[in-house]
Design a protein around this motif. Sequence first.
Motif, PDB file in Angstrom:
ATOM      1  N   THR A 262      -2.188   3.436 -12.260  1.00  0.00           N
ATOM      2  CA  THR A 262      -2.924   4.318 -11.831  1.00  0.00           C
ATOM      3  C   THR A 262      -1.890   4.767 -10.297  1.00  0.00           C
ATOM      4  N   THR A 263      -2.224   5.923  -9.779  1.00  0.00           N
ATOM      5  CA  THR A 263      -1.490   6.219  -8.590  1.00  0.00           C
ATOM      6  C   THR A 263      -2.461   6.347  -7.349  1.00  0.00           C
ATOM      7  N   TYR A 264      -3.868   6.009  -7.528  1.00  0.00           N
ATOM      8  CA  TYR A 264      -5.071   6.259  -6.520  1.00  0.00           C
ATOM      9  C   TYR A 264      -5.155   4.833  -6.125  1.00  0.00           C
ATOM     10  N   PRO A 265      -5.432   4.351  -4.881  1.00  0.00           N
ATOM     11  CA  PRO A 265      -5.272   5.208  -3.653  1.00  0.00           C
ATOM     12  C   PRO A 265      -3.727   5.313  -3.322  1.00  0.00           C
TER      13      PRO A 265
ATOM     14  N   ALA B  81       2.344   5.713  -5.192  1.00  0.00           N
ATOM     15  CA  ALA B  81       3.131   5.045  -5.935  1.00  0.00           C
ATOM     16  C   ALA B  81       2.713   4.661  -7.333  1.00  0.00           C
ATOM     17  N   PRO B  82       3.040   4.698  -8.508  1.00  0.00           N
ATOM     18  CA  PRO B  82       2.377   4.029  -9.590  1.00  0.00           C
ATOM     19  C   PRO B  82       2.602   2.545  -9.522  1.00  0.00           C
ATOM     20  N   TYR B  83       1.395   1.935  -9.917  1.00  0.00           N
ATOM     21  CA  TYR B  83       1.143   0.479  -9.940  1.00  0.00           C
ATOM     22  C   TYR B  83       0.029   0.133 -11.183  1.00  0.00           C
ATOM     23  N   VAL B  84       0.246  -1.067 -11.442  1.00  0.00           N
ATOM     24  CA  VAL B  84      -0.516  -1.677 -12.592  1.00  0.00           C
ATOM     25  C   VAL B  84      -0.970  -3.165 -12.025  1.00  0.00           C
TER      26      VAL B  84
END
Length: 135
Positions: A50-53, A56-59
């Motif tokens: 996700t990119t929220y909050p 940058a994209p993370y998982v």
Amino acid sequence: MNSTKHQFHRSSSMPMQIGRSASANLVDDAEKRINEEIKQLVQDIRRIGTTYPSPAPYVLFGELFDDEFVQQYYEALLGTLKAAKKRGIIRFKGQMLLKGMHDNVVVSIVNESPPSPIDIHNTNSSRKTPFRSSA
């Protein structure tokens, strides 16, 4: 006439170059596989994460580990994560991630941020700032 002869290593469908050692060819094959897996890892982080909050994209490691495609694709997910971290492509806290214990560790892509917003109403090249200093 320049004819190139190819031999095939028994564990690979990739042709070996004559004059190179079999171990050098195996190292090249392994390096290619790692590079492919790192590229796929970045795509999987974007797909699953996700990119929220954060912009940058993370998982989360647990989400990545539990993904069905990830389970089938990677020969050694931890090895791919460590190689990508060593090359500065991704980041996560710690040296090793273990399923269960580290499920909530964030794995993110380094230096990736969304494109800057574009003001479609302002066509001139000067940027207007919403806040002005009184100095």
